[in-house]
Motif scaffolding. Structure first.
Motif, mmCIF file in Angstrom:
data_model
loop_
_atom_site.group_PDB
_atom_site.id
_atom_site.type_symbol
_atom_site.label_atom_id
_atom_site.label_comp_id
_atom_site.label_asym_id
_atom_site.label_seq_id
_atom_site.Cartn_x
_atom_site.Cartn_y
_atom_site.Cartn_z
ATOM 1 N N THR A 243 22.757 21.188 18.965
ATOM 2 C CA THR A 243 23.365 20.004 19.691
ATOM 3 C C THR A 243 24.603 20.312 20.611
ATOM 4 O OG1 THR A 243 24.619 19.669 17.821
ATOM 5 C CG2 THR A 243 22.734 18.380 18.106
ATOM 6 N N HIS A 253 19.774 15.410 23.620
ATOM 7 C CA HIS A 253 20.671 15.354 22.559
ATOM 8 C C HIS A 253 20.509 16.512 21.824
ATOM 9 C CE1 HIS A 253 22.290 14.052 18.854
ATOM 10 N NE2 HIS A 253 22.983 13.385 19.489
ATOM 11 N N THR A 254 19.408 16.951 21.550
ATOM 12 C CA THR A 254 19.309 18.002 20.472
ATOM 13 C C THR A 254 18.166 19.130 21.124
ATOM 14 O OG1 THR A 254 19.582 16.629 18.740
ATOM 15 C CG2 THR A 254 18.407 18.763 18.106
ATOM 16 N N ASP A 327 15.676 13.355 22.270
ATOM 17 C CA ASP A 327 16.921 12.210 22.654
ATOM 18 C C ASP A 327 17.610 12.179 21.572
ATOM 19 O OD1 ASP A 327 15.370 10.532 21.080
ATOM 20 O OD2 ASP A 327 14.577 9.655 22.791
ATOM 21 N N ALA A 328 18.627 11.229 21.626
ATOM 22 C CA ALA A 328 19.592 10.795 20.565
ATOM 23 C C ALA A 328 18.899 10.271 19.507
ATOM 24 C CB ALA A 328 20.253 9.839 20.978
#
Lengths: 334, 312, 278
Positions: A243, A253-254, A327-328
């Motif tokens: 991250t 995000h990751t 994504d988040a």
């Protein structure tokens, strides 16, 4: 035939809902594996299909027939239990013949089928022994024999290999796969071991907390896991997650990078770190790398010839086309 | 119909039987406890039939509470039960520790030790009160007699004769008397139930964690410290179980008291009920209700404890 | 530094000797009863014949004449065997249901069953006498004694069976379900063969409890169905005249049960503590 359909199936124990509404199709002749960490509801799901647990709501259909209220023995399914669940007071012969005796088959037919099963499972010499006198692998075969003779529409396996030692496990895994290829019967197989899932399945169902995370072929799950959970669960050693700025640079995000998709160099690379432990498996070497500034530890899989000491500085480069982005919310960005 | 209905129905015969067994006699007792009801009465023949017109309210309860035998019976019940519990637990632990190590003939020792538990209560009482504790013909009487004879002989001996002539004759104790019969009951029941305590403690000791003991030895714990800080805490649950199970059995002790003393001055609750029941059914029933309440108080704790340990 | 406790030579000998002494002390009353049973009534109370006497079997030979022993013994056997059979017949299906098909109320049900065991018998003595004598007319019958013995032992038997059944792996029962066994088949083909040892020791203990029961068998019988407890209780005070013959009949009453008891010590622990001590 053996097409199993679950529609809106739920299961609650008291106030606790262990299976939220769930839909699933298992096609005829398919080898389906339910995989997930312990407590994810995979065994409960199998037992719902078997009829050993009653559904709280929803319907289960086998070959077009609604079997939701049908008792286990009338569903035409056979199950192999983790503990084998052989009848300890009966000989192997009687164990295998038991379901046929219950179904009222003639003695001659019973004997014929027991012999056929025993031959295909290498049990002929043990027919008059009791389960207590058999090894773990032999007991497993008896349990399978007891399932085969019923000529079921589908086989259900509940973690059948987890009580065997590592060497036997590999052998039995192959035998079950061969059995499936030969019989072309629907099989549902529950395991927590993603290696078993990857090697045996036509279709893997990944479960977590009673929810299906992803359904797909082994390679689909490996190549495009739909979320962080599946990405982390499938593949060994585990996928590395990164991250921070490195992820933000790639509009995610990751980032997920599998250990086998990172190249190692002593001179140059995208990332730099210090080797903490290197595990030599012979064919492969797993490097656990610290101080990369990306994650606590990065695991890297390289070939067995490479050798680093504790404290060596190395440079790492991911294969860009193999980097997964999430994504988040943890969902895959494609 | 779900496939679980039939299996669940299978418990109904047992449930129904126990329900009938519990409810019918108990509700009759409850009913009798509120009416005037005696078996023989020349003066008031109408009281010899259990009829609602003889309603007495809490009169029977008042009668029982004001009866000095009732207080005595409660005291006696508690004395007997508490003494038996105390001695069986102490002896049980000591003996269990004693035979926990292996030694030659341990199997035989176990068999000898457990035997008293299987002797029927009636035989237990008859055996002890007659052949062992009888002040004249029992072993006690014979032993005391022998001792007196020996002292008598020594009085005439040279040198020490003067010393022994100062000794009084020993008098044997009669265990059928008012003050001592409870002691006889305590002795015989302790003899019968100590084996039970030994058996349970011994079983529990065998499951004691040996590695924990070895660790304690390495930590420098002596034999006493090991017993005090490891064995005793390990035994706490079995001790609780032994206490509770025995409490249930001994609160309804009957045969031993009947045989030892016919309850002269040594009544417990069940015995008092039996005595009332010879004529005054109302009072017997009221006493019965008290006994039920007492047992329920004990049962409440036992059930909670067992419930916790069993249903994991 | 010697930290391991070294057992001295003394404690190596003293320990077993002490254990043996304690065991012999506890067994002594039974031994004494056995010994006295071989003495004549006259010898039994003479100090000079405490240990040295001419053994005789006349007490056993005269048991029928003196006490009508066999009638009471027959009643005890009938009552205990039948009550054990009835208890198992009712208890096995019930324990099966609770062990393998538990519902939310199962735990409370078991607790309630046990609580009936704690109901003091004396509390319902008169109603039982009244019911059986005046209303049902079954006072002093085998039927009544069998019924009562079954009822008072049912909770313990169900509990014991329940703890044994719980030890059978659930998987095996479920395999049976998959293999198409009916509920009765499950009990007959799987449960009973598998729990055979547990059922046998439960039966043995139930038999012992029935045999030794001394409240209802004394209070609800007079002659026809009177058991050995009643016989002994009725001869409780022989005034020292009949120690020999009383010992013989007592030995005959408890002997078989004590021997049976030796065989089920282990089960006794598990049964009476409901598996809480193993």
């Amino acid at each position: 035939m053996g097409r199993i359909l679950l529609e809106n199936v739920t299961k609650s124990f008291g106030d606790a809902q262990v299976i939220p509404p769930l839909d699933l199709v298992i096609d005829d002749g398919e080898f389906t594996v339910f995989v997930g960490p312990s407590g994810c509801g995979k065994s409960t799901l199998l037992r719902l299909i078997a009829g050993l647990e009653e559904t709280s709501s929803g319907t289960i259909t086998i070959d077009g027939l609604d079997v939701t209220q049908v008792p286990p023995s009338k569903r035409g399914l056979a199950m192999v239990f983790q503990s084998y669940a052989l009848y300890p007071h009966m000989t192997v012969r009687k164990n295998i013949a038991f379901p046929m005796r219950m179904a009222g088959l003639s003695q001659a037919e019973q004997d014929k089928r027991v012999m056929t099963a025993a031959k295909s499972l290498n049990l002929v010499d043990y027919l008059d022994r009791k389960p207590g006198q058999l090894s773990g692998g032999q007991r497993q075969r008896v349990a399978i024999g007891r399932a085969i003779v019923r000529d079921p529409t589908a086989f259900l396996f509940d973690e059948p290999l987890s009580n065997l030692d590592a060497a036997l496990r590999v052998g039995m895994r192959l035998e079950i796969s061969e059995m499936h290829k030969r019989m072309q019967t629907t099989m549902i197989y529950v395991t927590h071991d993603q290696v078993e899932a990857m090697t045996m399945a036509d279709k893997i169902v990944v479960l977590q907390a009673g929810v299906i995370e992803q359904v797909g072929s082994p390679l689909e799950l490996y190549r495009s896991p739909c979320n962080l959970f599946v990405a982390g669960f499938i593949g060994s050693p585990k996928m590395n997650f990164i991250t921070g700025t490195e992820a933000a640079n790639r509009h995610a995000h990751t980032l997920g990078v599998r250990p086998e998709h990172i190249a190692v160099s002593t001179q140059t690379g995208a990332w730099t770190g210090r080797v903490s432990v290197s595990e030599h498996l012979g064919s492969d070497t797993f490097l656990h790398v610290h101080e990369t500034g990306l994650a606590d530890t990065l695991t890297v899989r390289t070939n067995g010839e490479i050798s680093f000491k504790h404290g060596d500085i190395i440079h790492l480069t991911p294969r860009e086309e193999m980097v997964h982005r999430f994504d988040a919310a943890g969902l895959r960005i494609s | 119909m779900s496939n679980r209905t039939l299996p669940r129905l299978l418990q109904t015969p047992a449930v129904l039987l126990l329900l009938i067994w519990m409810l019918i006699p108990l509700s009759m007792t409850l009913y009798f406890s509120f009416i005037r009801y005696v078996l023989n009465s020349l003066r008031r023949p109408e009281w010899t039939k259990p009829s609602i017109s003889n309603w007495r309210g809490f009169g029977n309860y008042e009668f029982v509470l004001n009866n000095k035998d009732f207080i005595l019976a409660i005291q006696n019940s508690l004395l007997i039960v508490c003494s038996i519990l105390f001695f069986t637990v102490i002896f049980g632990i000591l003996i269990a520790v004693l035979i926990n190590k292996s030694f030659p003939g341990r199997g035989v020792v176990r068999v000898l030790l457990i035997s008293p538990f299987f002797v029927m209560p009636a035989v237990n009482a008859v055996l002890w009160i007659n052949m062992i504790l009888d002040p004249v013909l029992g072993l006690q009487g014979l032993a005391v007699g022998g001792l007196n004879d020996a002292i008598e002989g020594l009085r005439n001996a040279p040198l020490v004769g003067g010393f022994f002539s100062l000794w009084p004759d020993f008098a044997p104790i009669s265990f059928r008397a008012t003050q001592t019969s409870a002691i006889a009951v305590i002795i015989m029941v302790t003899w019968q139930w100590t084996p039970f305590a030994v058996l349970i403690f011994m079983t529990s000791l065998q499951s004691e964690d040996q590695q924990q003991k070895e660790a304690a030895i390495l930590d420098g714990a002596g034999a006493w410290s090991q017993f005090r800080f490891l064995t005793l805490p390990h035994l706490s649950r079995p001790i609780a179980i032994v206490v509770m199970i025995q409490a249930i059995f001994h609160l309804s002790l009957y045969a031993e008291i009947e045989i030892v003393s016919r309850g002269n001055g040594n009544k417990n609750l069940p015995y008092l009920i039996g005595e009332f029941a010879n004529n005054n059914i109302g009072a017997a029933s009221a006493t019965g209700i008290f006994a039920v309440i007492l047992a329920n108080i004990v049962a409440f704790f036992l059930l909670r404890m067992i419930g916790k340990t069993l249903m994991e | 530094m010697a930290i391991v406790a070294h057992h001295s030579r003394f404690s190596k000998i003293a320990w077993p000797v002490l254990a043996w002494i304690v065991a012999l002390l506890f067994f002594f009353p039974i031994f004494w009863m056995l010994l006295t049973s071989f003495k004549t009534d006259a010898d039994a109370v003479k100090p000079e014949h405490l240990l040295f006497f001419t053994p005789t079997l006349e007490n056993y030979a005269n048991m029928t004449e003196n006490y009508d022993y066999w009638r009471f013994a027959t009643n005890s056997v009938i009552a205990s065997v039948m009550a054990t059979a009835v208890t198992l017949f009712v208890g096995i299906p019930s324990a099966y249901a609770m062990a393998f098909n538990p519902s939310r109320s199962t735990k409370d049900m078991l607790m309630w069953m046990l609580s009936t065991k704690m109901l003091p018998a004396a509390g319902v003595l008169y109603p039982m006498t009244f019911l059986t004598k005046n209303i049902l007319g079954i006072f002093d019958t085998h039927f009544l004694i069998i019924l009562v013995l079954s009822l008072i032992n049912l909770p313990i038997v169900i509990w014991m069976l329940f703890t044994y059944f719980k030890e059978i792996p659930r998987d095996i029962i479920e395999a049976g379900k998959m293999d198409g066994v009916s509920t009765w088949g499950e009990i007959r083909e799987i449960l009973i063969p598998l729990a055979w040892g547990g059922i046998a020791s439960t039966a043995l203990l139930c038999f012992i409890f029935c045999w030794n029961e001394a409240y209802w068998t004394v209070r609800l019988t007079t002659t026809d169905a009177a058991t050995l407890s009643k016989l002994i209780e009725g001869n409780r005070a022989p005034e020292g005249l009949f120690f020999g013959r009383l010992s013989a009949v007592s030995t005959a009453a408890v002997g078989p049960i004590v021997v049976l008891g030796w065989f089920c010590q282990k089960q006794l622990v598990q049964g009476l503590t409901f598996g809480a001590v193993k």
